[in-house]
Design an enzyme around this catalytic site. Structure first.
Site, PDB file in Angstrom:
ATOM      1  CB  ILE A 236      91.663  64.833   2.203  1.00  0.00           C
ATOM      2  CG1 ILE A 236      92.365  65.098   3.546  1.00  0.00           C
ATOM      3  CG2 ILE A 236      92.229  63.592   1.518  1.00  0.00           C
ATOM      4  CD1 ILE A 236      92.079  64.057   4.607  1.00  0.00           C
ATOM      5  CB  SER A 237      96.158  66.394   1.796  1.00  0.00           C
ATOM      6  OG  SER A 237      97.508  66.796   1.883  1.00  0.00           O
ATOM      7  CD  GLN A 238      99.612  67.946  -4.412  1.00  0.00           C
ATOM      8  OE1 GLN A 238     100.527  67.928  -3.588  1.00  0.00           O
ATOM      9  NE2 GLN A 238      99.814  67.701  -5.690  1.00  0.00           N
ATOM     10  N   GLY A 240      92.607  68.935  -2.073  1.00  0.00           N
ATOM     11  CA  GLY A 240      91.908  70.201  -2.005  1.00  0.00           C
ATOM     12  C   GLY A 240      92.197  71.076  -3.219  1.00  0.00           C
ATOM     13  CG  ASP A 259      89.977  68.322   5.271  1.00  0.00           C
ATOM     14  OD1 ASP A 259      90.612  69.160   5.933  1.00  0.00           O
ATOM     15  OD2 ASP A 259      89.666  67.191   5.711  1.00  0.00           O
TER      16      ASP A 259
END
Length: 405
Positions: A236-238, A240, A259
């Protein structure tokens, strides 16, 4: 990061960063890691740039919720205790982020300690089958939490990779709870620069995440109940970026989800620099770059706070050194090596890495699938903060079918 208001949902705060944090906290409520009423009541009086007030609001809410949890636990109300400990840990997580951008960081470690204490309270009281573990990593170990699926039998497994500043309670809300409901095992852990590794050991991020994810996968494959042919990874976020980067070198995963899709972390930094500063950076004139940055930030305290918050996990000192370090967090040159089936979530109005989900899809077209999320669905913005139930449905339906196949 500076969040931009592009959603059709009316902002909860005139401060864009506060608004994004509130949206994220409200989204976590779908998995029990928040309660909308107490979140909105705690934050509605915080003024636009009252950063101490912002911290105070979340700290007070977290303290109050932790007290509820302690009382419930003392009276033997395990469900109520678990619920309140989870919410408290999520709220402390926002307070930690609020402190990270303030000049006085003496409260940072103690507040993080409360965040982790309440998370451990949740672990001690939740009905989920979970064990704290240590994952061998270089000369040390990474702390992790191993959640077993409800059946107790061999099951598909998800390794959950957090973002740059996310709390474990947020990761629970983003994917762990939804995965357990579908019978998955889940491993969550703190990697370099994340949470306990940053605040307790001062270990910074690293760009070559394959050197993190490969030993994590090695350890997961030794655990009971793991089907080695059905291990997936979610970032998720970074996270990703970290997941996609690792996939270029680690090919044993059955499937992966980013994501959102992230190819080059540095653009969220460099896109805000004026051309004159970019020219100095490219020329390697770090002394002049640092001097001009320091001068400019004197007139932009909000940007200075954002910089302090975002730079801390990289373990760098000078402004130029930080940007040069962040520029190594790119995988454009290795994305073509990914062979793992990859789901890329692509929210409309992505404010930190706009366009990079499609860029990653273009670089991995033979193995990737893109799922869009829109403002009309209330699902726009970085990581779809107000649409986590919808996100879980779409990504786990894809993953269920991929692993079944």
């Amino acid at each position: 990061m500076n969040a931009h208001e592009k959603s059709e949902i009316k902002p909860f705060s005139v401060n864009q960063d506060y608004d994004f944090e509130i949206r994220t906290a409200l989204g976590h409520a779908s998995a029990g890691a928040g309660d909308p009423g107490e979140i909105l009541a705690a934050t509605e009086q915080v003024r636009k740039n009252d950063h101490e007030g912002w911290f105070d609001a979340w700290k007070a809410l977290a303290d109050r919720t932790a007290q509820i949890a302690d009382t419930a636990a003392g009276r033997g109300h395990r469900v109520s205790a678990a619920d309140a400990y989870l919410r408290a840990s999520a709220y402390y997580g926002v307070a930690v982020n609020a402190l990270s951008s303030l000049d006085d960081t003496t409260r940072l470690q103690p507040t993080f300690a409360e965040q982790r204490k309440t998370w451990d309270g949740f672990i001690a009281h939740t009905s989920a089958d979970v064990t704290a573990i240590r994952i061998p990593y270089e000369d040390d170990a990474l702390p992790g939490y191993w959640f077993r699926g409800a059946s107790g039998a061999t099951a598909p497994t998800l390794i959950a990779v957090n973002g740059s500043d996310g709390a474990l309670a947020g990761l629970w809300a983003s994917c762990i709870e939804a995965a357990l409901a579908r019978g998955y095992n889940v491993l969550a852990f703190d990697g370099p620069g994340q949470q306990s590794q940053l605040f307790e050991k001062n270990i910074p991020f690293r760009p070559d995440w394959e050197h993190v994810l490969t030993p994590v996968l090695d350890h997961v494959l030794t655990l009971d109940g793991v089907d080695p042919d059905k291990v997936a990874v979610y970032g998720i976020s970074q996270g990703g970026y970290w997941v996609a980067r690792a996939l270029a070198f680690e090919h044993r995963f059955a499937a992966a989800i980013t994501d959102p899709g992230v190819v080059d972390v540095s653009t969220s930094w460099t896109s805000h620099l004026p051309p004159s500063l970019t020219k100095l950076l490219d020329a390697g004139d770090m002394a002049k770059f640092d001097k001009e940055m320091a001068f400019g930030l004197k007139f932009s305290p909000e940007t200075a706070r954002t910089w302090a918050f975002r730079a801390r996990p990289y373990g760098t000192t000078g402004y130029g050194e930080t940007i040069q370090a962040v520029r190594t967090y790119t995988m454009a040159d290795v994305a073509g090596q990914i062979t793992t089936p990859l789901l890329i979530l692509s929210p409309e109005n992505e404010q930190f890495w706009p366009g990079q989900a499609q860029q990653l899809a273009d670089l991995t077209s033979s193995v990737s699938t893109v799922i869009p999320f829109t403002a009309a669905e209330g699902a726009d913005g970085h990581c779809q903060p107000m649409a986590r139930a919808l996100t879980a449905q779409r990504m786990f339906d894809w993953l269920d079918e991929k692993l079944a196949g």
